[in-house]
Each structure stands twice: as structure tokens, then as C-alpha cells.
Design a protein around this motif. Sequence first.
Motif, PDB file in Angstrom:
ATOM      1  N   ALA A 135      71.576 -10.652  66.921  1.00  0.00           N
ATOM      2  CA  ALA A 135      72.969 -11.045  66.610  1.00  0.00           C
ATOM      3  C   ALA A 135      73.257 -12.469  66.891  1.00  0.00           C
ATOM      4  N   ALA A 136      72.651 -13.137  68.006  1.00  0.00           N
ATOM      5  CA  ALA A 136      72.943 -14.406  68.281  1.00  0.00           C
ATOM      6  C   ALA A 136      72.051 -15.158  67.255  1.00  0.00           C
ATOM      7  N   THR A 137      70.975 -14.810  67.139  1.00  0.00           N
ATOM      8  CA  THR A 137      70.084 -15.621  66.263  1.00  0.00           C
ATOM      9  C   THR A 137      70.638 -15.768  64.733  1.00  0.00           C
ATOM     10  N   CYS A 138      71.297 -14.609  64.329  1.00  0.00           N
ATOM     11  CA  CYS A 138      71.953 -14.307  62.958  1.00  0.00           C
ATOM     12  C   CYS A 138      72.948 -15.447  63.135  1.00  0.00           C
ATOM     13  N   PHE A 139      73.953 -15.413  64.079  1.00  0.00           N
ATOM     14  CA  PHE A 139      75.085 -16.234  63.989  1.00  0.00           C
ATOM     15  C   PHE A 139      74.549 -17.765  63.803  1.00  0.00           C
ATOM     16  N   LEU A 140      73.536 -18.092  64.665  1.00  0.00           N
ATOM     17  CA  LEU A 140      73.042 -19.504  64.552  1.00  0.00           C
ATOM     18  C   LEU A 140      72.437 -19.879  63.185  1.00  0.00           C
ATOM     19  N   GLU A 141      71.816 -19.002  62.533  1.00  0.00           N
ATOM     20  CA  GLU A 141      71.328 -19.002  61.163  1.00  0.00           C
ATOM     21  C   GLU A 141      72.339 -19.149  60.021  1.00  0.00           C
ATOM     22  N   HIS A 142      73.651 -18.542  60.326  1.00  0.00           N
ATOM     23  CA  HIS A 142      74.587 -18.720  59.463  1.00  0.00           C
ATOM     24  C   HIS A 142      75.715 -19.863  59.821  1.00  0.00           C
ATOM     25  N   GLY A 143      75.177 -20.799  60.784  1.00  0.00           N
ATOM     26  CA  GLY A 143      76.243 -21.630  60.893  1.00  0.00           C
ATOM     27  C   GLY A 143      77.340 -21.501  61.955  1.00  0.00           C
ATOM     28  N   ALA A 144      77.401 -20.149  62.796  1.00  0.00           N
ATOM     29  CA  ALA A 144      78.251 -20.287  63.678  1.00  0.00           C
ATOM     30  C   ALA A 144      78.550 -21.672  64.780  1.00  0.00           C
TER      31      ALA A 144
END
Length: 743
Positions: free
Chosen positions: A604-613
Motif C-alpha cells: 500500500a505504501a509503494t502504491c501511494f508513492l506511485e500515485h503521488g501521495a
Amino acid sequence: MQASHPIVKDLVLIGGGHSHAIALRMFGMNPLPGVRITLITEASDTPYSGMLPGHVAGFYSREECHIDLRRLAQFAQAQLYIDQAIKLDLENKQVICAQRPPVAFDIVSLDIGSTPATISVPGATEYAIAAKPISQLLAQWNQFVENVKQNPQQPIRIGVVGGGAGGVELTLSLQSHLHRILAQHSSHLEIHLFHRDTELMPSYNKWVRRCLQHILQQRKVQLHLQETVSEVQLHKVICESGLKVECDRIFWVTQASAPKWLRESGLATDAAGFVQVNDNLQSISHPDVFAAGDVATMVAHPRPKAGVFAVRQGKPLFENLQRSLQEKPLKPYKPQKQYLSLIGTGNGKAIAARGAFGFGPSQLLWRWKDWIDRRFMQRFDDLPEMESEDTLSSPHPYPMRCAGCGSKVGSTVLARVLQRIEQPLVNHQDILIGLDAPDDAAVVQVPANLAMVHTIDYFRALINDPYLFGQISANHCLSDIFAMGAVPQSALAIATLPYALETKVAETLFQLLSGAVKVLAEANTPLVGGHTTEGAELAFGLSCNGLVHPDKLLRKSGMQPGQVIILTKALGTGTLFAAQMRQKAKGKWLDSAIASMLLSNAAAATCFLEHGATACTDITGFGLLGHLIEMVQASGVAVELQLSAIPVLDGAIATTQQGIVSSLHPENMRVSRYISNLNQVETHPCYPLLFDPQTSGGLLATLPHQTANDCLAALRQLGYSDCQIIGVVKTSAQQSNPVTFIL
């Protein structure tokens, strides 16, 4: 896992059958100080065979005919391991499981039931629905019933293979249920019953056999007697005689067989593979092994594989397990030869059979059977409240334990456990000194241009399985690293282990660290050291460090107006485990909560970073609103939340409505003053869960509106099925009440 008496012996129960359920209840009422009980079972509940035909007929709900093993294990102060036993290592006295490390025992008891013999018939395993395991039978039956309800006009053809009591009762029950569903429709229902003998139910008297055969014929069930099924194909039953019958569903209820691993483990078994036991329900080849129910054959008193014998073996099994643990002489048990059978006919009637006697069918007999079955189940619903372990009067022959460094676990125990732990050999060049060296501390190197993130978490066990607790704790501890956008580098373990003999301490530590190392390995994070001590109860935690480029840090202060707020996991672990402590939580609720806690936040953390969190935190002890307020205040913004969008674990609303909350809940509620429309939301059923402390909770992140939906879809693909967009970030108008809820 509380242990005011040192643990000196391990009793392991394999299987949650009737005998073990009764024995666990009796151990709960008559605890043995110093004995650690572990139940290994494939599911957190177990069906009661007496009510299963009634459940198939639609008279009982699933909950009414299943014993909640989580609740029962807690009452018995037993560890509950949800797994499948696949072998016994009798030389080293270990149970080998499918999904977890070996489990050590001093005494082991087997109550795993039986399975229908399908291997010898080609296609039966692939295309027939076996009567056991019952959980799979019920899952497929319930799915079939739903399909029938959705397509009531479609013709139905069902085959049942096996004309014993189980096959006959199943046939009558499923026919009655389907007739009720199809009563308003003109669809055709065709049922075939295949049996190799000349008469049904050969173990019953002549009157019962003929009575039930007449009932089946009267209800237009097509009987195929003296027909041996030789092959099963997709939607087709083929017999040795050449008979071929088209069937949409085929149920297999033939002669019982035993799992192969019992004989392969070296136990003495009969020709069918069932464990041979003496009059003490003790293996004739291995005195430390007991067996009861269908899986056991009493050498001197063979009896049919029937639930009534498993129920009656519960008390003598408990007594002999207790006596064996206390090294006292065992008590022989002789089962009765004749017993009363009440056979349901699926339509609110039953037949009584005992020896040569038979009577029915009668509604009165069904009501009698219903009363007997409900009274049996009531024993596991109304578990008595027991005195605390501290009030038990028992001699305490073991020396008092020291405090300070004297309470540390011995170096030889640590060495043995660490040798057993299978930690992957990963080449971490930045770990200069780790567990492979005898130095006083681990040494790690911080690469240039990277910052180091430190965190620590440590708490008491909330689940009575140290292997799962190790995994949950590791997930919880690593979440702080992931929430800041960092990559874990190494971890130190901190463990408090219940007072016990050296071998028992080693077993607990092995299970605990095996779970933690499993999660750490998935995060490519080595365990480089730690500290252990003894205490009254199990507790565990990790000190973790991670690496991140300073420009890539995710902080609580990064929320920006216009952004969307996403929560990755459902809320409710605090209230559910508070309810478990009071024996008020259903096993299936805790199953869902545990599955959520075992889900790592790494992806989830990686996904957030990939989507500009731009901002992130993990939801833990302060609850959703407590952690959100930290973000809001650090960012100088306001938020608008959709209360109905906040995901909630099954059972969490039910437990909060009973007034069951975590001990931290009242303090967490102090942040309610930040809600601008408090009067409108405080009566909402989800409101208490805003303050519920979470263990291994989800991530809360904000990211641009443009990428939010893509991020949500990606999270669900990664396994975060409960993730939701729960609100938006607003410009702060008044910092005193920055949170507004939309109902």
C-alpha cells in the motif's frame, strides 16, 4: 497466554471434533496449572453432526449448528492454531503442520473425524461433493441453494452416492429444502440414491431399513440398489452394471476412511487406517498419543463411526488426558453397545431406532431430537464464568523467578531457537554485525544521502497463537516505516515469555520468532538482534529502522487542500478483541480481524508513492480520528469525511453497541472536540469506531484528486479489499473544529 504457574507440559489437541470440544469445556472448568493446551484445527468453528441434516433441510442457521472454537479455546485458556496437521513426528514429539512451524507436545490427542473413501472411484474426487470435510460440503450446498433460488424454473437432477444413515438423511433433507424453494414454481426435481447393497442402512434393524426405504419411494426418490458406482464424470454417474445417470450435483456419502498420514506417522492403525486405541482411548503403539471420535477404533470395543460415540467419549477422554498429564493411572472406558438414533426425515419428523426397536416417523420425535441437540449446543453457548487463575489453590513447586537481568531467557535456549529459525540468507552489505556475530550490539551502515527512520512497538499478546502474534506484531511495527515512505533495513526483537520450563520457553520463542521472521523476510528485512525476558504473560515487539531519501519522506504535515483521503483497512480490532476477552466475540468476526492484521502495509505504501501521495500515517493506538487530527494540525488544513464510507470490520458495530470498547477508547474520545458537527454524528452506529485503537491497522494517505480512483483500483488489486476514499482535504477556516462529517 497468561501464566502465573510455570508451563511444564504441553497438551496438543488435533482436530475440533465433538470429543475435543467437550474435553476443552471440561479443561476450562477444571484447569491444570502448568499445562499449556494447544488446539490445532482447520477452522475456527466446528459443526455438530446431530444438527447438520436439519441445517441442510433449512431448519437451523449455520451459527446454530456450529461450535465457536475460538470462544471455547479462550474459555479453556488454550492456544488456537488454525492450520492442518499433516504428520506426527513421534520420535521428536512434534506435530507437523501445513502452514506453520512444527508444534511440540508431551501428550497429543487426535479427533479429526473421517473422510469418505473416494480415491478408488475415478472422477469422484474431481466431480463429486464429499460429505466431509463438512465445511466444504456446506459451502457448496449453500452456493447450490442460492443458484436454485435465482433460477427456480431450471430442472434439477441430484445424485447421492451411499445408502447408509448419512446418505439417506442427506437425501431427505436436501429434497425437503429444495421442495420448499420450488413450491411456487413448476420446475422438475429429480433425486437419485445409489447404494451397492440390497437394502439401505445395513447397520440398522430391519424395520428402520424398510421404513426409510418406503419414505424415499413415497417421496419419489429414485433408488438404485445393488448398483456400485464405478466412475464419476462431469454431471454423470456411471455404475458397474452399465447404468448411466445424468446429475447436476453429485454428493458422495460412502464408507468412512482415515487420512493416510496417521499410518505413515508410525501409529498402529486398523485396516481402514484408523488409530487403534485401548480402553483408555490411548494409542496401542504410542502411550503419549490419544484418539477419539471417528478417527479412533477401540480394539476391544469396535463401534460404528457415529457422532453419538464421539460425544460420549468426550468426558472419559478429558479424564484420561488429565490423569496422563498428572502421571496418574488411567480409567478404562467401555462404550455401550446399543444407542438411541433419532433420524430426521427432512420434513419436521423423525424416526427412533435402538437395537431391534423402531418407531415413527413422528413430529414428536423431531421435537425431542431438536430439544436434545439444542441442549447439547447450549453447553458451548453458555460457558460459565471462571475464577481467575490467581485464585486457584495449587502447590507451587517451582522456584521464584528473578527480576532485572536475572529474568533474561538463557543463552542456550536462545542459541537453540535461533538455530531453528529459518531466516533467509540475504546479502545485506549494510549490516556489518548481526545475529551471526557474538558482539554486544548490531551494527548497520547508513548509506550516503539517505536518512534513517527509527521506530519501536511492543505490546501484550491479543491472540493465543504466538506464531500469528509474531506476524501481527511485525506488521504493526513495520507499518511506521512504510507510512513514512521508507524501506526497512533491520529489526531488533523484544520478547517477554511466560514462565515455563526451559524447553517450553524455547517452544514459545520459536513459534513467536518464526512468525516475526516470516513477515520480516517478506519485507527483505533481517532480524539482527534483540532482548528476551520472562514474565507473567506473552508480549512482543520490534525496534525497526528504515532508510529513505530526505526528499521522499511521507509526513503527517503533507496534506494539501483539494486532495482525497484514502484508508486501506477496516476499523474495529480494538472493540473486537476487547469483546473476545469477555467471550462476546464470534469466531468468524475474529477470523476477519486477524486476516486484516496479517495484511502488510508494504504494498500500500509503494502504491501511494506511485500515485503521488504527499502525506501518510498508519492507524494504530490513537484510532482513526486521533491520527487524522495529528495530520490535520501538522498540515494546517481541515477535512470533510463521509462517515458511511469508512470501512468497518464484521462484528465491530455489534460489539460497540453492547458497550464493549478498548480500555484506551475513553482517552481517544477526547479528540471528539475537534468535530464541527459533533451533535449530528455522535449517535451514528460507526461513531465509536472513530476512536477505536487499531493493531496492525491500515494506512491513511492523501493524494491528488486526479490519481485517487486509479490508486484505489490498484490497492484493491493488491489485496486491500476494504480500502475506501473516505473524504477530502479542505482549506482550514477555523482550526478549533477542523473535522466535518457528511452523513
